[in-house]
Motif scaffolding. Structure first.
Motif, PDB file in Angstrom:
ATOM      1  N   HIS A   1       0.819  -1.217   0.000  1.00 43.53           N
ATOM      2  CA  HIS A   1       0.000   0.000   0.000  1.00 43.53           C
ATOM      3  C   HIS A   1       0.851   1.265   0.000  1.00 43.53           C
ATOM      4  O   HIS A   1       0.585   2.198  -0.770  1.00 43.53           O
ATOM      5  N   SER A   2       1.880   1.301   0.841  1.00 46.81           N
ATOM      6  CA  SER A   2       2.691   2.512   0.976  1.00 46.81           C
ATOM      7  C   SER A   2       3.393   2.874  -0.319  1.00 46.81           C
ATOM      8  O   SER A   2       3.548   4.063  -0.633  1.00 46.81           O
ATOM      9  N   ASP A   3       3.825   1.885  -1.097  1.00 38.53           N
ATOM     10  CA  ASP A   3       4.484   2.171  -2.371  1.00 38.53           C
ATOM     11  C   ASP A   3       3.517   2.802  -3.364  1.00 38.53           C
ATOM     12  O   ASP A   3       3.830   3.810  -4.003  1.00 38.53           O
ATOM     13  N   GLN A   4       2.335   2.222  -3.505  1.00 39.51           N
ATOM     14  CA  GLN A   4       1.378   2.753  -4.468  1.00 39.51           C
ATOM     15  C   GLN A   4       0.926   4.160  -4.098  1.00 39.51           C
ATOM     16  O   GLN A   4       0.564   4.955  -4.971  1.00 39.51           O
ATOM     17  N   GLN A   5       0.973   4.484  -2.809  1.00 43.08           N
ATOM     18  CA  GLN A   5       0.612   5.821  -2.352  1.00 43.08           C
ATOM     19  C   GLN A   5       1.469   6.908  -3.001  1.00 43.08           C
ATOM     20  O   GLN A   5       1.026   8.038  -3.180  1.00 43.08           O
ATOM     21  N   LEU A   6       2.687   6.579  -3.352  1.00 39.62           N
ATOM     22  CA  LEU A   6       3.583   7.560  -3.981  1.00 39.62           C
ATOM     23  C   LEU A   6       3.012   8.071  -5.296  1.00 39.62           C
ATOM     24  O   LEU A   6       3.303   9.199  -5.710  1.00 39.62           O
ATOM     25  N   PHE A   7       2.199   7.259  -5.951  1.00 39.17           N
ATOM     26  CA  PHE A   7       1.616   7.658  -7.232  1.00 39.17           C
ATOM     27  C   PHE A   7       0.142   8.016  -7.117  1.00 39.17           C
ATOM     28  O   PHE A   7      -0.336   8.948  -7.740  1.00 39.17           O
ATOM     29  N   THR A   8      -0.588   7.298  -6.273  1.00 40.04           N
ATOM     30  CA  THR A   8      -2.034   7.473  -6.195  1.00 40.04           C
ATOM     31  C   THR A   8      -2.430   8.656  -5.331  1.00 40.04           C
ATOM     32  O   THR A   8      -3.256   9.487  -5.724  1.00 40.04           O
ATOM     33  N   ASN A   9      -1.868   8.740  -4.129  1.00 39.21           N
ATOM     34  CA  ASN A   9      -2.229   9.799  -3.190  1.00 39.21           C
ATOM     35  C   ASN A   9      -1.366  11.010  -3.482  1.00 39.21           C
ATOM     36  O   ASN A   9      -0.234  11.114  -3.038  1.00 39.21           O
ATOM     37  N   ASN A  10      -1.908  11.956  -4.241  1.00 38.93           N
ATOM     38  CA  ASN A  10      -1.086  13.025  -4.784  1.00 38.93           C
ATOM     39  C   ASN A  10      -1.717  14.391  -4.522  1.00 38.93           C
ATOM     40  O   ASN A  10      -2.224  15.038  -5.417  1.00 38.93           O
ATOM     41  N   SER A  11      -1.697  14.805  -3.255  1.00 38.40           N
ATOM     42  CA  SER A  11      -2.258  16.110  -2.907  1.00 38.40           C
ATOM     43  C   SER A  11      -1.385  17.211  -3.488  1.00 38.40           C
ATOM     44  O   SER A  11      -0.211  17.023  -3.780  1.00 38.40           O
ATOM     45  N   THR A  12      -1.956  18.382  -3.647  1.00 40.75           N
ATOM     46  CA  THR A  12      -1.276  19.458  -4.370  1.00 40.75           C
ATOM     47  C   THR A  12       0.003  19.924  -3.706  1.00 40.75           C
ATOM     48  O   THR A  12       0.930  20.381  -4.369  1.00 40.75           O
ATOM     49  N   ASP A  13       0.089  19.815  -2.388  1.00 42.35           N
ATOM     50  CA  ASP A  13       1.277  20.311  -1.698  1.00 42.35           C
ATOM     51  C   ASP A  13       2.270  19.199  -1.382  1.00 42.35           C
ATOM     52  O   ASP A  13       3.287  19.436  -0.746  1.00 42.35           O
ATOM     53  N   LYS A  14       1.984  17.988  -1.814  1.00 47.75           N
ATOM     54  CA  LYS A  14       2.892  16.863  -1.538  1.00 47.75           C
ATOM     55  C   LYS A  14       3.034  16.031  -2.812  1.00 47.75           C
ATOM     56  O   LYS A  14       2.715  14.856  -2.848  1.00 47.75           O
ATOM     57  N   THR A  15       3.477  16.652  -3.870  1.00 45.21           N
ATOM     58  CA  THR A  15       3.520  15.974  -5.156  1.00 45.21           C
ATOM     59  C   THR A  15       4.632  14.945  -5.204  1.00 45.21           C
ATOM     60  O   THR A  15       5.802  15.277  -5.186  1.00 45.21           O
ATOM     61  N   THR A  16       4.251  13.692  -5.286  1.00 45.76           N
ATOM     62  CA  THR A  16       5.197  12.599  -5.494  1.00 45.76           C
ATOM     63  C   THR A  16       4.958  11.939  -6.850  1.00 45.76           C
ATOM     64  O   THR A  16       5.853  11.271  -7.378  1.00 45.76           O
ATOM     65  N   LYS A  17       3.773  12.139  -7.389  1.00 40.66           N
ATOM     66  CA  LYS A  17       3.409  11.508  -8.659  1.00 40.66           C
ATOM     67  C   LYS A  17       4.380  11.879  -9.769  1.00 40.66           C
ATOM     68  O   LYS A  17       4.850  11.006 -10.519  1.00 40.66           O
ATOM     69  N   ASN A  18       4.712  13.156  -9.877  1.00 35.28           N
ATOM     70  CA  ASN A  18       5.615  13.604 -10.942  1.00 35.28           C
ATOM     71  C   ASN A  18       7.003  12.997 -10.796  1.00 35.28           C
ATOM     72  O   ASN A  18       7.683  12.720 -11.791  1.00 35.28           O
ATOM     73  N   GLN A  19       7.426  12.804  -9.541  1.00 33.84           N
ATOM     74  CA  GLN A  19       8.739  12.198  -9.312  1.00 33.84           C
ATOM     75  C   GLN A  19       8.739  10.738  -9.746  1.00 33.84           C
ATOM     76  O   GLN A  19       9.713  10.249 -10.322  1.00 33.84           O
ATOM     77  N   VAL A  20       7.664  10.028  -9.465  1.00 31.25           N
ATOM     78  CA  VAL A  20       7.524   8.643  -9.909  1.00 31.25           C
ATOM     79  C   VAL A  20       7.578   8.567 -11.435  1.00 31.25           C
ATOM     80  O   VAL A  20       8.292   7.729 -12.010  1.00 31.25           O
ATOM     81  N   ILE A  21       6.840   9.459 -12.100  1.00 32.66           N
ATOM     82  CA  ILE A  21       6.837   9.488 -13.568  1.00 32.66           C
ATOM     83  C   ILE A  21       8.233   9.772 -14.100  1.00 32.66           C
ATOM     84  O   ILE A  21       8.708   9.119 -15.048  1.00 32.66           O
ATOM     85  N   SER A  22       8.914  10.726 -13.488  1.00 32.97           N
ATOM     86  CA  SER A  22      10.260  11.094 -13.929  1.00 32.97           C
ATOM     87  C   SER A  22      11.223   9.912 -13.838  1.00 32.97           C
ATOM     88  O   SER A  22      11.968   9.623 -14.779  1.00 32.97           O
ATOM     89  N   TYR A  23      11.206   9.222 -12.703  1.00 33.41           N
ATOM     90  CA  TYR A  23      12.107   8.075 -12.540  1.00 33.41           C
ATOM     91  C   TYR A  23      11.736   6.926 -13.473  1.00 33.41           C
ATOM     92  O   TYR A  23      12.611   6.169 -13.910  1.00 33.41           O
ATOM     93  N   SER A  24      10.454   6.769 -13.769  1.00 31.76           N
ATOM     94  CA  SER A  24      10.040   5.697 -14.675  1.00 31.76           C
ATOM     95  C   SER A  24      10.598   5.910 -16.078  1.00 31.76           C
ATOM     96  O   SER A  24      10.745   4.957 -16.848  1.00 31.76           O
ATOM     97  N   ARG A  25      10.929   7.156 -16.401  1.00 33.77           N
ATOM     98  CA  ARG A  25      11.440   7.506 -17.731  1.00 33.77           C
ATOM     99  C   ARG A  25      12.954   7.671 -17.773  1.00 33.77           C
ATOM    100  O   ARG A  25      13.540   7.659 -18.856  1.00 33.77           O
TER     101      ARG A  25
END
Length: 337
Positions: free
Chosen positions: A272-296
């Motif tokens: 659960h905690s790993d998927q939270q890095l991409f799924t739970n993406n509040s505006t002031d705690k952006t981790t989603k973009n970092q996940v996308i960046s590393y995936s590329r």
């Protein structure tokens, strides 16, 4: 081949980095002075130490690929409790309670025998010289490298704790059930940024995890690829099978790469905690973009991972006259007679 001047420049940069990190981590006392660490610490007192560790780790990982992730996790669980002081290695005794039986560690942490083997070799070669805490830091680095990850210079000179904290082991280590806010809080308490949280989570590119740590996710979470969930349910039934294993990253379970982040994009994070890095993406705690960046960009991930591991390895170390150099990594040295 590096020139004398380039080595000097590297040495200056490393010392500056350590000094800055010491300020960030808050080590203000002489006992917790990271500036006393350096990469040449054993050059005169035990010049073959790093080669011994490297050879032992290489052999251990060759014998069992899973061991690389285990040694990395052992170092992580050490540094997040009391700092990088080898407290995690201490066994319980009649008069001492260690960290091995905390909820995150019990019947889960492994690799102790590899560390014992390395310590035994070093004690025969350079008695009472190389600390267990340094062995953990170097073994983690060498394990990552053996599994295709980056290599970084490990500053040395840590000493070993004579104490441990079962309570901190239960409270300070991030849990696989954590939401994003909980993760950010846990890493912030160790002076890591949100970006570094995402980076260090990439350690889950390697290794296996027990069913009991991901059962709730594969049966209850909505942000999960359903085919992936059903495949994992075969390995982890709704009842029983607590100690069955699945790979964090089923694509490349024993290779440290950016496949972990690609999985998160497909809702294939195992815990659960790993998927939270991409799924739970509040505006002031952006981790989603970092996940996308590393995936590329695997190169950027590996560079950042090495930097974050260096920072983690110098969380409040014991140096100078603090602590001790344990004769046996599992036990505090007996009182001097």
């Amino acid at each position: 081949m590096a020139t004398t001047s380039s080595l000097s420049v590297f040495g200056f940069k490393l010392k500056l980095c350590l000094a800055l990190l010491a300020c960030v981590i808050g080590a203000t006392s002489a006992e917790l002075n990271t500036t006393q660490l350096n990469t040449t610490f054993y050059d005169k007192t035990c010049p073959g130490a790093l080669d011994v560790i490297k050879k032992a780790v290489k052999e251990a990982v060759k014998n069992e690929s899973r061991m690389g992730a285990s040694l990395l996790r052992l170092h992580f669980h050490d540094c997040f409790v009391q700092g990088c002081d080898a407290s995690v290695l201490l066994d319980d005794t009649d008069n001492f309670t260690g960290e091995k039986n905390s909820f995150p560690n019990a019947n889960s942490l492994r690799g102790f025998e590899v560390i014992d083997n390395i310590k035994s070799k070093l004690e025969k070669m350079c008695k009472g010289t190389v600390s267990c805490a340094d062995i953990l830091a170097v073994a983690a680095r060498d394990s990552v490298f053996e599994l295709g990850g980056p290599k970084w210079e490990v500053p040395l000179g840590r000493r070993d704790s004579t104490t441990a904290s079962l309570a901190e082991s239960n409270s300070d280590l991030p849990a696989p059930t954590f939401d994003l806010d909980d993760l950010i809080r846990a890493f912030h308490e160790k002076n890591f940024t949100v970006k570094e949280l995402v980076t260090l989570s990439g350690g889950h590119s390697i290794g296996l995890v027990r069913c009991r740590f991901f059962r709730t996710r594969i049966y209850n979470d909505s942000d999960i690829n359903q085919k992936f969930a059903k495949e994992r349910q075969v390995e982890c039934p709704f009842e029983g099978g607590d100690n069955n294993f699945s790979a964090f990253d089923s694509a490349t379970p024993f290779k440290l790469d950016n496949s972990f982040y690609k999985n998160l994009l497909q809702q294939k994070g195992l815990v659960h905690s790993d998927q939270q890095l991409f799924t739970n993406n509040s505006t002031d705690k952006t981790t989603k973009n970092q996940v996308i960046s590393y995936s590329r960009d695997m190169g950027q991930f590996k560079k950042d991972f090495a930097d974050a591991m260096l920072k983690m390895s110098i969380i409040t170390p014991l140096t100078g006259s603090a602590g001790q150099i344990r004769q046996n990594c599992r036990l505090v040295n007996p009182p001097s007679t």
